[in-house]
Design an enzyme around this catalytic site. Structure first.
Site, PDB file in Angstrom:
ATOM      1  N   ARG A  36       0.882  -1.136  -0.008  1.00  0.00           N
ATOM      2  CA  ARG A  36       0.127   0.030  -0.077  1.00  0.00           C
ATOM      3  C   ARG A  36       1.029   1.199   0.162  1.00  0.00           C
ATOM      4  NH1 ARG A  36      -2.107   2.747   3.982  1.00  0.00           N
ATOM      5  NH2 ARG A  36      -4.087   3.621   3.527  1.00  0.00           N
ATOM      6  N   GLU A  47       0.477   4.321   0.260  1.00  0.00           N
ATOM      7  CA  GLU A  47      -0.078   5.647   0.848  1.00  0.00           C
ATOM      8  C   GLU A  47       0.407   6.058   1.831  1.00  0.00           C
ATOM      9  OE1 GLU A  47      -4.656   5.759   0.776  1.00  0.00           O
ATOM     10  OE2 GLU A  47      -4.178   3.991  -0.538  1.00  0.00           O
ATOM     11  N   ARG A 107      -3.823   2.318  12.602  1.00  0.00           N
ATOM     12  CA  ARG A 107      -4.291   0.976  11.816  1.00  0.00           C
ATOM     13  C   ARG A 107      -4.119   1.103  10.576  1.00  0.00           C
ATOM     14  NH1 ARG A 107     -10.749   2.444  10.924  1.00  0.00           N
ATOM     15  NH2 ARG A 107     -10.766   4.535   9.939  1.00  0.00           N
ATOM     16  N   HIS A 108      -3.068   1.651   9.975  1.00  0.00           N
ATOM     17  CA  HIS A 108      -2.493   1.391   8.545  1.00  0.00           C
ATOM     18  C   HIS A 108      -1.075   0.816   8.777  1.00  0.00           C
ATOM     19  CE1 HIS A 108      -5.891   4.089   7.636  1.00  0.00           C
ATOM     20  NE2 HIS A 108      -5.950   3.259   6.638  1.00  0.00           N
ATOM     21  N   GLU A 122     -13.506   0.013  10.856  1.00  0.00           N
ATOM     22  CA  GLU A 122     -14.053  -0.768   9.429  1.00  0.00           C
ATOM     23  C   GLU A 122     -12.706  -1.781   9.124  1.00  0.00           C
ATOM     24  OE1 GLU A 122     -12.713  -1.925   5.899  1.00  0.00           O
ATOM     25  OE2 GLU A 122     -11.972   0.214   6.088  1.00  0.00           O
ATOM     26  N   SER A 141     -14.228  -4.059   3.267  1.00  0.00           N
ATOM     27  CA  SER A 141     -15.038  -3.393   2.439  1.00  0.00           C
ATOM     28  C   SER A 141     -15.441  -4.587   1.439  1.00  0.00           C
ATOM     29  CB  SER A 141     -14.144  -2.218   2.035  1.00  0.00           C
ATOM     30  OG  SER A 141     -14.584  -1.082   2.345  1.00  0.00           O
ATOM     31  N   ARG A 186      -5.136  -6.194  11.369  1.00  0.00           N
ATOM     32  CA  ARG A 186      -6.360  -5.286  11.741  1.00  0.00           C
ATOM     33  C   ARG A 186      -7.504  -5.966  12.534  1.00  0.00           C
ATOM     34  NH1 ARG A 186      -9.338  -0.518   8.497  1.00  0.00           N
ATOM     35  NH2 ARG A 186      -7.276   0.250   7.839  1.00  0.00           N
TER      36      ARG A 186
END
Lengths: 468, 468
Positions: A240, A242, A248-249, A391, A394, A442
């Site tokens: 990822r 980002e 949580r990332h 969350e 998804s 997570r």
């Protein structure tokens, strides 16, 4: 160490004798070094070594000879073995001297045992009688005398006595190999493997096949569906790019994904996902209670609550609950992180569950491949799952018609040329399908009520951390 | 289609009626299009459509309504269902007309059934009586009329009639989603999942824990050992930036790795690996015989032979066998690919096994972290495993002493700074350990006697292929 009385487990006396001699030589050398150096914090102030020949450093185990000696796991040292001579190999957690006697605490994964003068974290072989003072100690692998952190400090429960040393998250991660030796960490990663095992076990039982994808799961697992695998799951590294520095990332995480075709309605898939999570939560509660207790001793948390079947709300209903609590937001606005957490608290208060499903998200906030709601394309056939107000999954029904898919990609400003292989996969007939994916770290973090995802990643990577 | 007589499995008559009307509308539209276009190869030359209202294209399934209708899997259509009305959803493999009648063959994963005028590879819903001519057909997902390859052609056994169309490996991989629909491919990937399942099952039974690594497994699984996990395995994508264009290399593959600590000799680990492979081979033979047969129908191969326990030779012995066969090579020379294959043939002739272990490789041809043999450092505590004469696993005892490890890295010209985190992991006491890893695709290829690794990778990547 005498060869007689070694018991029936020892087959190679010659090997033992050879090893013993080498060890004694090494022991003398080690002792010499010790007297010479002030660096060794554990050096004992005594004049005459009454234990000479009974301890020392073993030569590097290079597979010199194969010794068939039973080495007891610490958890097997029970009263049934009383007065029996045994060997154990363990890490020295800590040692203390009391008059002329010296005790130490040995650690093996989740177990510790009360058992000379060795660097902490070294690996040692001990021969002794159960429940009596141990007799002989040989170092198998010596640790540096100065450790960047002490497992004892790293094991201290959160929020205890401020006077005692604690270890910061950064120091833990910089020295992850030592940090991972705490009983809480041993338990966290056993439970994490449990999440994955329960995921596979449930889906295997439902006729799923495993897809092995080195590529990112989302698009390729759908291509597997178009290739007639019908029900697939995949577990693998996801990257990822980002720049998010949150609790949580991670920039690298373990993606656990599933995708399946359905006959008429994506709720056929949503039902399977619902059952899947209930199966995971029940399995963890029933089969991993020891691990959960071990983690809770260091990181206290409320037990995880869930319903069966799970609570399902429509996005509209969630928004209504938030508005009732005084939040102003539009119908098709995405959930911000604070609102997501607030909704979690509202749901917990009203339904007494830490797990729920939010269905029928606004189309505008979902990816281009999401199927619009057939009656009103302001909404979509998509859902999010939440644990403790955050969350964790998804998912959606995906568009399985190539022309419609290309149309939606264009609306999202995506150059169709860059995803040609993906769109082509739907040109030759693809069944209606839906799915979803979780980040393993997570889910483990939230199940255990931990507050940082780095606690559930073996070697976490984020925009600021590339080593170890 | 009449709502009466739909049977007890249908709960939403309203939904069915609505769907029926939409379908009939779509059917008329589709028929109009068909008459208008010459592109449709299957268009039938008849004047009056006697089946009007009984076939057509369903509207895109957007989860309009949830219909609780039982859709039978093809394998359930047995004589016990005779004269019962059923619905099936399947792919149209092929169709042929005979006078006024038209038959088609439906396909579902590994099963086919003999069953109008629809594009091949479309997904259709069929209602009919078992063993009578089917009554109604609705297209769920229409395929393009021009397919880049026909599943029928792609399913043809290798080496059959040259007059029949075959599909090249390149065309298969360019259109992988269609190619993967062949019964052989469905079986190959089921068996591949089996290799992985058996690997996990065996090691879970031996007390292993699973490590989740996004990073390359070799160094990080050893760090897990130093962090006291004792026995770990990991399954994940591995990336390989070498420009090798061979039948057995990919730039992305699935690494299946294990690592465990031992007490005195790395053969303790070699024994576990030996038992692990025997467990995999037996499991495949006993539980995946149907898949093996399906693959063999298209790709004939000799059954895979193995011994229990496995054959173990020292590297020296292997070299001696090659020299006896006229090969000239030095004691500490690595095995070239032709010599590796020749040795496989010699071993098969002498011991009647397709699987064997070669132990104690020359130190010079192994990576820096390999433990030298304690009695003669020309050799090392390392091993390779072979299937049908090709290497499928390399493993070794690893150096668990930080100082010695840094020394060996320097000898190999490696800048110690670049692997600091790795070396540090051994500063704080690490137990002696060994392990190994396989490439899942290569093991599956060789077990099945396939001749190209691209056949066992869902979406293969090599220096020349990046899509689909």
């Amino acid at each position: 160490m005498e060869a007689k009385g070694e018991g029936e487990n020892v087959t190679s006396k010659k090997a033992l004798k050879k090893q013993q001699k080498e060890a004694e030589k090494a022991a003398k050398k080690a002792q010499y070094k010790k007297q010479d150096s002030k660096e060794n914090e554990q050096s004992v102030a005594d004049e005459k070594d009454i234990s000479e020949g009974c301890y020392g450093t073993l030569p590097l185990i290079q597979s010199q000879e194969r010794i068939e000696r039973k080495i007891y796991p610490l958890q097997e040292l029970t009263p049934t073995l009383a007065d029996q001579k045994v060997w154990v190999r363990a890490r020295l957690q800590t040692s203390r001297s009391k008059g002329k006697q010296c005790f130490f605490v040995l650690r093996q994964q989740k177990w510790t045992v009360q058992a000379l003068v060795v660097n902490k974290e070294s690996i040692i072989d001990v021969e002794g009688y159960v429940r009596t003072v141990s007799k002989k100690v040989w170092i198998v692998s010596s640790a540096s005398p100065r450790l960047p952190l002490l497992v004892e400090d790293a094991s201290r429960p959160e929020g205890t006595d401020d006077a005692l040393a604690t270890v910061s998250q950064e120091t833990r991660l910089d020295n992850r190999v030592i940090d991972l030796r705490t009983t809480a960490n041993q338990a966290i990663f056993r439970l994490e493997a449990g999440v994955c095992k329960l995921f596979r076990q449930f889906l295997d039982g439902k006729g799923f096949g495993k897809a092995f994808l080195a590529q990112s799961p989302q698009l390729y697992k759908q291509m597997c569906i178009s290739a007639d695998f019908e029900k697939v799951y995949t577990v693998g590294g996801v990257f990822r790019a980002e720049d998010s520095n949150t609790h949580r990332h991670l920039t690298e995480f373990v993606g656990v994904d599933m995708e399946m075709c359905f006959n008429y309605h994506y709720h056929e898939v949503l039902d399977v996902l619902d059952q899947l999570f209930v199966a995971i939560f029940k399995g963890l509660r029933d089969r991993y209670c020891e691990e959960i207790e071990t983690v809770n001793r260091q990181y206290p948390a409320e037990p995880f609550k869930f319903l069966e079947p799970s609570l399902r709300l429509e996005y509209k209903e969630g928004i209504a609950m938030l508005r009732e609590a005084g939040i102003e937001m539009a119908d098709d606005e995405d959930l911000s992180t604070p609102n997501e957490k607030l909704l979690g608290r509202l749901v917990k208060a009203k339904y007494d569950t830490d797990f729920y499903i939010l269905d029928k998200f606004p189309l505008a906030v979902r990816p281009f491949y999401t199927m619009p709601d057939p009656s009103d394309n302001k909404w979509s056939n998509s859902y999010d799952f939440f644990m403790r107000g955050e969350e964790i999954m998804s998912g959606a029904q995906r568009i399985h018609d190539a022309v419609f898919l290309a149309e939606r990609a264009k609306v999202h400003g995506i150059d169709v040329k860059t995803i040609e292989g993906y769109i082509d996969a739907f040109k030759y007939g693809a069944p209606p399908h839906a799915g979803g994916g979780i980040g393993l770290e997570r889910v483990t973090m939230l199940y255990l009520g931990l507050h940082n995802i780095r606690k559930t990643s073996l070697f976490p990577r984020d925009p600021k951390r590339l080593t170890p």
